[in-house]
Design an enzyme around this catalytic site. Structure first.
Site, PDB file in Angstrom:
ATOM      1  N   CYS A 152       0.834  -1.191   0.000  1.00  0.00           N
ATOM      2  CA  CYS A 152       0.000   0.000   0.000  1.00  0.00           C
ATOM      3  C   CYS A 152       0.877   1.253   0.000  1.00  0.00           C
ATOM      4  O   CYS A 152       1.964   1.256   0.564  1.00  0.00           O
ATOM      5  CB  CYS A 152      -0.950   0.089   1.189  1.00  0.00           C
ATOM      6  SG  CYS A 152      -2.031  -1.316   1.391  1.00  0.00           S
ATOM      7  N   ARG A 154       3.890  -0.227  -5.014  1.00  0.00           N
ATOM      8  CA  ARG A 154       3.696  -0.745  -3.651  1.00  0.00           C
ATOM      9  C   ARG A 154       2.400  -1.535  -3.507  1.00  0.00           C
ATOM     10  O   ARG A 154       2.232  -2.302  -2.558  1.00  0.00           O
ATOM     11  CB  ARG A 154       3.669   0.423  -2.643  1.00  0.00           C
ATOM     12  CG  ARG A 154       5.023   1.022  -2.378  1.00  0.00           C
ATOM     13  CD  ARG A 154       4.915   2.011  -1.253  1.00  0.00           C
ATOM     14  NE  ARG A 154       4.552   1.359   0.001  1.00  0.00           N
ATOM     15  CZ  ARG A 154       5.397   1.085   0.974  1.00  0.00           C
ATOM     16  NH1 ARG A 154       6.656   1.411   0.848  1.00  0.00           N
ATOM     17  NH2 ARG A 154       4.987   0.513   2.072  1.00  0.00           N
TER      18      ARG A 154
END
Ligand code: M6R
Length: 610
Positions: free
Chosen positions: A2, A27
């Site tokens: 994230c 990510r």
């Protein structure tokens, strides 16, 4: 996993959030969202899928907005849907929150909050945090206090960013176990999970530590602890330039990073190789050299590709530094009862420096009073900061999810460490000098291999429809077989396994038939003759052999189906060369299958959850 970005300042916030999210997409990339304040009113837009999907949902924007948060998600709790995407809102829609990490006691908290009448819209663990903040806000009428009280209730890991129309002049952020930095600009501030999100705006950053809560305004910020004590943290200048996080004409980050290796490995060695002394210098370990020389055992701990680098390190360090080495998956180390003696040293290897399991192994080792060193790429990362000392590999930002240049730089740094310790023991000047010379020759030799990219692509064309692959190697090149197989499976979704070549006859040989491609790392090293016999065994069963062979091997062509040649080097350094064609092979196979190599399914670049 994230990505988080937050902005408060005088510029329009939406373009800043979206460009930050695009830089963070490596990510996590299964859904995304933004929340921002317009005329003190909170607007939230979310979408499943890539950032481009989110962009399509945000209406054309007339009004000006100067404060907001954005998130790109890698799902843990709940499917990658729009409802589960962040930001999450409280019931009145006046507090929005984004979160990295995992709330371990979310079920208990959810039951309590539901009993109090709070309604949940998502399946996420995150949503409990925003309702808790809302609950405490009712009593405290202060966003900062409400966040602090909520965090006291939470078990698990978090990097959070909160905005609210109730206090529209600030972002409140906090971290525990998930990285968060504050970017400092002129009359503006950023919050981000990592530097690439804000690098185009500022190089001045503050690394928040676990337990920090920060209230960020246009022109200042206040950091306090969970216990509400004032904390002062230094502003650090990041030495990164924006071109290092752009594709620079390559179709994918992975290909760019493969081709950067002549340079990235040079950067890993810069100023560290003392050729005339047959020795090396590692500034970060200066105070630790005596401990390393006196160590009874080194425990190298890591995950994934970094774990493969550790395996090669084991061969080098045992052979030339004469120290017993154990290599352990960080995820296993942290949960067993590792017996650590006074003169054992734990070395954690991690590209990102944020991998949750490796970070937890570091903390566990420290808890047991072991000395811990870090070998990381990302400067200022959690593992680098948590270690007592360490060495940066200086490979530059690695964006492609499949690790490539970090692996070769990790190997270069482990070679330097081997020489450093070895020379204080029995490694002769002449051999130290030879290793140093060969290390310096590597960039040119990597370039020679990269020139053969078309040949590797032609081999990929022949095998991209295969369902399974075997990778076999021995000695220093056994970990390369593991790494080659990992590269292929993670970006092409082809089942691939790596084995020590001699293990083949203990089971995997049963898989061999005319449809099975087998990659042998068969350079002219101390195991060459044995490997040739293994190749014959495969050919006798009609397997298709792709060999990575030495440039002066004139006979191997006659027994295998395809050959990719690599320049000669010292056996201990050979993995730095033999892995290059395997990275290219994985890349071209995935491309021929039409896959997104930079963002393979289900994966994320840094695995910051367990
Ligand atoms: O950042 P780290 O080196 O700690 O990451 C470890 C693994 O998650 C990582 O190497 C992963 O296996 C890569 N996707 C491999 O290409």
């Amino acid at each position: 996993m994230c990505g988080i970005i937050g902005y408060i300042g005088n510029r329009k916030v939406i373009p800043i959030l979206l460009s930050g999210l695009k830089r963070l997409e490596y990510r996590g990339y299964d859904s995304a969202g933004v929340g921002y304040l317009v005329n003190k009113k909170l607007n939230v837009f979310k979408a499943a899928g890539k950032i481009s999907e989110l962009e399509n949902t945000i209406p054309d924007f007339e009004e000006e907005t100067f404060i907001g948060i954005g998130h790109t998600r890698w799902s843990t709790h709940g499917a990658p849907t729009t409802l589960n995407a962040h930001p999450h809102l409280n019931g009145s829609g006046n507090i929005a929150l984004i979160h990295n990490g995992i709330i371990e006691n979310y079920l208990t908290l959810k039951v309590k909050l539901k009993d109090l009448g709070y309604q949940f819209k998502s399946e996420t663990d995150t949503e409990v945090i925003v309702h808790l903040i809302s609950f405490f806000y009712e009593k405290e009428k202060s966003l900062l206090k409400a966040v602090r009280l909520a965090l006291h209730e939470i078990e698990g890991t978090y990097g959070i960013c909160v905005v609210s129309s109730l206090e529209s002049n600030k972002i409140v952020a906090a971290r525990k176990g998930s990285p968060l930095i504050i970017g400092v600009g002129e009359n503006e501030h950023f919050v981000a999970s990592d530097a690439p999100a804000i690098m185009e705006h500022t190089n001045n950053v503050i690394f928040l530590e676990d337990g920090d809560i920060v209230e960020v305004f246009n022109d200042h910020f206040n950091i306090t602890s969970l216990a509400n004590q004032t904390i002062t943290r230094e502003i650090e200048k990041l030495d990164l330039d924006i071109s290092s996080i752009e594709k620079g004409g390559f179709p994918h980050f992975m290909l760019k990073e493969i081709f950067e290796q002549p340079e990235s490995i040079q950067n890993s060695m810069r100023g560290r190789v003392l050729l005339s002394a047959g020795n090396v210098k590692l500034g970060g370990l200066e105070n630790f050299i005596d401990d390393l020389v006196g160590a009874k055992r080194l425990i190298l701990t890591a995950c994934g590709t970094s774990w493969h680098a550790a395996l090669v390190g084991e061969y080098m360090l045992e052979q030339y530094a004469e120290i017993p080495v154990e290599v352990e998956y960080a995820s296993e180390f942290r949960y067993r009862n590792p017996i650590l003696g006074k003169s054992d040293i734990v070395i954690a290897i991690s590209q990102s420096g944020e991998t949750a399991d490796t970070l937890a192994a570091v903390k566990e080792a420290k808890r047991r009073n072991a000395s811990v060193l870090g070998v990381c790429n990302v400067v200022g990362s959690s593992i680098a900061r948590e270690s007592q000392a360490g060495v940066y590999i200086h490979a530059g930002p690695e964006i492609g999810v499949a690790s490539t240049k970090a692996f070769t730089s990790q190997l270069a740094v482990l070679s330097l460490l081997t020489v450093l310790i070895g020379r204080r023991k029995n490694l002769a000047f002449s051999y130290g000098e030879k290793i140093c010379q060969e290390l310096l020759n590597l960039p040119k030799k990597i370039s020679q291999i990269l020139y053969q990219k078309d040949q590797v692509e032609a081999i990929a064309e022949k095998f991209y429809e295969a369902r399974n692959f075997l990778y076999l190697g021995r000695g220093y090149n056994f970990p390369v077989a593991l790494e080659g197989a990992l590269k292929l499976k993670e970006i092409s979704y082809i089942h691939a396994e790596g084995y020590p070549a001699a293990e083949m006859k203990h089971g995997p040989i049963a898989l061999v038939d005319e449809n099975m491609p087998i990659v042998f790392i068969a350079i002219k090293d101390s195991t060459y003759d044995k490997i040739l016999s293994n190749i014959e065994e495969v050919k006798a069963r009609k397997g298709k052999v792709i060999a990575i062979a030495s440039e002066d091997d004139k006979t191997i062509e006659s027994i295998v189906d395809h050959v990719i040649k690599v320049p000669n080097t010292l056996e201990m350094l050979s993995p730095i060369l033999t892995i290059i064609p395997l990275q290219l092979l994985a890349y071209y196979i995935a491309i021929k299958k039409g896959l997104n190599v930079d963002q393979p399914r289900n994966l994320a670049k840094s695995v910051t959850v367990e």
